[in-house]
Design a protein around this motif. Structure first.
Motif: not given
Length: 231
Positions: A37, A41, A168-169, A172
């Motif tokens: 993760l 991110t 999370m992508q 980020g």
């Protein structure tokens, strides 16, 4: 931002106490998913700089039309999708660790290359190479890290785990873009006397790319967590 902080704290509190959490928080703190993760991110944060900043460079500095600017991104997308189709074969042959780490390293090199972008650089010499590197890096690293992250997940929790990766992508990417735009603003705040707007824009964009390259370098370090020591 204050409301987001309060709601995030409430979300964590509720998810920790409920019997059937929407997102089991242990997925983000233990196991294979927790190992990838941070890298996922950070790579997303660095990647978003390319789509936004190069669009500004193409149109505001080089005078491309919106259609021409869109076509200029095609090598990035074509390389990304082509390499992504090959990633399962790479995982079967080399495992997840090497493709993930090498892919993130390619992204960092491509962004560092863009950090040297000049106002008069030809597309083939100054932009095409970085786009190919970044496209190949994203194409190989993201699928392999996702594959590794999901490999240790209970099938009953695969939906929540997949949703956590996607979330999370986007977090980020969104926060990363805010940082790169801030870096761009700081780099263009005090122009030199007689400096042209195009030169100033190019300087700010290149500075922001250099910052994104540093983020990708940190992502490379984070991607090393995919390597596991032999017993």
């Amino acid at each position: 931002m204050a409301a987001a902080a309060l709601l995030s704290a409430a979300f964590v509190l509720i998810e920790n106490r409920t019997a059937e959490p929407l997102t089991p928080l242990r997925l983000a703190t233990r196991g294979t998913l927790a190992r990838v993760l941070p890298a996922v991110t950070l790579v997303a944060a660095a990647m978003f700089s390319v789509l936004f900043l190069l669009a500004q460079y193409f149109q505001e500095v080089r005078g491309f039309s919106p259609v021409e600017a869109g076509l200029a991104f095609l090598p990035l997308m074509a390389t990304q999708f082509t390499v992504a189709r090959l990633s399962p074969s790479l995982v079967r042959r080399f495992g997840s660790a090497w493709p993930s780490a090498v892919g993130v390293a390619l992204v960092a090199v491509g962004l560092a290359w863009l950090g040297r972008l000049g106002r008069h650089d030809a597309y083939a010499a100054g932009v095409l190479g970085p786009l190919l590197l970044i496209g190949a890096g994203i194409g190989v690293s993201m699928p392999t890290m996702n594959t590794y992250g999901m490999s240790g997940i209970d099938p009953r929790e695969s939906g929540a785990a997949s949703g956590l990766v996607q979330t999370m992508q986007w977090i980020g990417g969104t926060l990363g873009l805010a940082v790169w735009v801030t870096v761009f603003g700081a780099a263009t705040r005090d122009p030199s006397p007689g400096e042209s707007p195009e030169h100033l824009l190019t300087h700010g964009i290149a500075t922001a790319f250099a910052a994104a390259a540093a983020c990708a370098a940190v992502a490379f370090v984070a991607s090393l967590a995919v390597f596991r020591r032999r017993p």
